[in-house]
Design an enzyme around this catalytic site. Structure first.
Site, PDB file in Angstrom:
ATOM      1  CE1 TYR A 142      60.389 -49.072-146.003  1.00 39.99           C
ATOM      2  CE2 TYR A 142      59.075 -47.921-147.568  1.00 39.99           C
ATOM      3  CZ  TYR A 142      59.458 -49.169-146.728  1.00 39.99           C
ATOM      4  OH  TYR A 142      58.686 -49.917-146.342  1.00 39.99           O
ATOM      5  CE  LYS A 191      67.981 -56.593-133.312  1.00 42.14           C
ATOM      6  NZ  LYS A 191      67.361 -57.608-132.348  1.00 42.14           N
ATOM      7  CG  ASP A 223      64.070 -58.887-131.479  1.00 41.34           C
ATOM      8  OD1 ASP A 223      64.069 -57.828-130.723  1.00 41.34           O
ATOM      9  OD2 ASP A 223      65.079 -59.585-131.241  1.00 41.34           O
ATOM     10  CG  ASP A 247      56.623 -52.022-144.869  1.00 45.47           C
ATOM     11  OD1 ASP A 247      55.309 -51.532-145.054  1.00 45.47           O
ATOM     12  OD2 ASP A 247      57.287 -52.510-145.315  1.00 45.47           O
ATOM     13  CG  ASP A 251      51.767 -55.443-143.986  1.00 43.52           C
ATOM     14  OD1 ASP A 251      51.084 -54.360-144.105  1.00 43.52           O
ATOM     15  OD2 ASP A 251      52.097 -56.109-145.153  1.00 43.52           O
TER      16      ASP A 251
HETATM   17  C1  IPM Z   1      52.915 -49.524-147.158  1.00 41.31           C
HETATM   18  C2  IPM Z   1      53.499 -50.211-148.373  1.00 41.31           C
HETATM   19  C3  IPM Z   1      54.698 -49.221-149.031  1.00 41.31           C
HETATM   20  C4  IPM Z   1      55.552 -49.216-148.013  1.00 41.31           C
HETATM   21  C5  IPM Z   1      55.111 -49.987-150.212  1.00 41.31           C
HETATM   22  C6  IPM Z   1      53.896 -50.332-151.593  1.00 41.31           C
HETATM   23  C7  IPM Z   1      56.008 -48.945-150.939  1.00 41.31           C
HETATM   24  O1  IPM Z   1      53.861 -51.642-148.055  1.00 41.31           O
HETATM   25  O2  IPM Z   1      52.444 -48.574-147.387  1.00 41.31           O
HETATM   26  O3  IPM Z   1      52.969 -50.001-146.275  1.00 41.31           O
HETATM   27  O4  IPM Z   1      56.505 -49.995-147.902  1.00 41.31           O
HETATM   28  O5  IPM Z   1      55.636 -48.102-147.483  1.00 41.31           O
HETATM   29 MG    MG Z   2      53.594 -51.956-145.976  1.00 37.68          MG
END
Ligand code: IPM
Ligand code: MG
Length: 357
Positions: A142, A191, A223, A247, A251
């Site tokens: 990032y 990884k 993975d 990240d 999710d």
């Molecule tokens: C998160 C989001 C952010 C990230 C984006 C919106 C920049 O997906 O906080 O997980 O990738 O960190």
């Molecule tokens: Mg995210």
């Protein structure tokens, strides 16, 4: 004691859900004798509209001078075609970096009352999901060197994953410390079969192990981790990983708990200043309709009380109130599932939670 909180309401549903969290904080303040003062801070798409940039300097200054920051969400289709450095997301990355918030803590908990919302095969949810992802937040791909060029075969672009031992050590320590406070189980995800940066990650984590002999430690390839999260999530307690892997996996972890609308997060550095936000986004499709689930933001306020202000009783009070209304069957549209209940709007859900405080 008065606590100064910067509010980055942001875009989409951000303002609505932050308003809910403020109501909850005020009720907590009245009940336990604290006062909270709030300063609105512009960041994200709304800042682009008002000032031309996603993160005005004044916003950064206000956040740095506060005791803590709460953020709703940033971004939306309106700003999707802007160049990378002018996108609303840059505000989020800029704040994380300016405030030196290197540790992102994302709990994924399946509430007892919501087992039927778990999209996994039956039997898996019943084993429970209660894990915490600790994501490195100010390093890796990032923030590494990136760019574009034109080579022999045409245009190209690149991003760089770079981690120093000190960056890995400090996030690794947070992982071990968190594991010590919980079930003493830590999984480090990398990884290392492909990436040099992951091999350094793994070596550094192994060097830390001897300081925490009580923690049952294991390495897992990313993975495999993505697969294990849907196969047997109950095997995880604390997970520590890099910025990008965290990240993606956070999710996935949120989805298996039934709703991304329920999960809070904390971003911390070395001091007590932190930034607290729901892990979901700005949900432009439902913005302004008063139907967004405020729970993730309300639980983020609880994390703020716990981690930045050391107010554990007060944090418990909020978390218990949320668990109680969910147990009573209070549902916003996103967690309705097969329930025949009438979905509550943002303010109705907030009101129900306030009544339990
Ligand atoms: C998160 C989001 C952010 C990230 C984006 C919106 C920049 O997906 O906080 O997980 O990738 O960190
Ligand atoms: Mg995210």
């Amino acid at each position: 004691m008065n606590y100064k909180i910067a509010l980055v309401k942001g875009d989409g549903i951000g303002p609505e859900i932050i308003d809910s969290a403020v109501l909850v904080l005020n009720k907590i303040g009245a009940k336990f004798g604290h006062s909270f003062s709030y300063t609105d801070v512009l960041a994200g798409g709304c800042a682009i509209d008002a000032t031309g940039v996603p993160l005005p300097e004044e916003s950064v200054r206000t956040c740095l001078e506060s005791d803590s920051v709460m953020l709703g969400a940033v971004g939306g289709p309106k700003w999707d075609t802007l160049p990378g450095h002018l996108r609303p997301e840059k505000a989020l990355l800029g704040l994380r970096s300016a405030m030196k918030l290197y540790a992102n803590i994302r709990p994924a908990v399946l509430h007892r009352a919501l087992v039927s919302e778990c999209p996994l095969k039956s039997g898996i949810a019943e084993e429970g999901i209660d894990l915490i992802i600790i994501r490195e937040l100010t390093g890796g791909i990032y923030f590494g060197e990136s760019g574009r060029g034109v080579g022999e075969t045409g245009p190209y672009a690149f991003d760089t994953e770079l981690y120093s031992v000190s960056e890995i050590e400090r996030i690794g320590r947070i992982g071990f410390e968190m594991a010590m406070k919980r079930r003493k189980k830590l999984t480090s995800i990398d990884k290392a079969n492909v990436l040099e940066s992951s091999r350094l990650w793994r070596e550094t984590m192994h060097a830390l192990r001897s300081e925490y002999p009580e923690v049952e430690y294991s390495d897992m390839l990313v993975d495999n981790a993505a697969m294990q999260l849907v196969r047997k999530p109950s095997q995880f307690d604390v997970v520590v990983t890099s910025n990008m892997f965290g990240d993606i996996l956070s999710d996935e972890a949120s989805m298996i708990t039934g709703s991304i609308g329920l999960l809070p997060s904390a971003s911390l550095g070395t001091g007590t200043l932190g930034m607290y936000e729901p892990i979901h986004g700005s949900a432009p499709d439902i913005a302004g309709k008063g139907v967004a689930n405020p729970i993730a933001t309300i639980l983020s306020a609880a994390m703020m009380l716990r981690f930045s202000f050391n107010l554990a009783k007060e944090a418990d009070c909020i978390e218990n109130a949320v668990a109680a209304v969910l147990a009573e069957g209070a549902r916003t549209a996103d967690i309705l599932g097969d329930s025949k209940a009438k979905p509550l709007g943002t303010s109705e859900m907030t009101e129900r939670i306030l009544q339990k405080i």
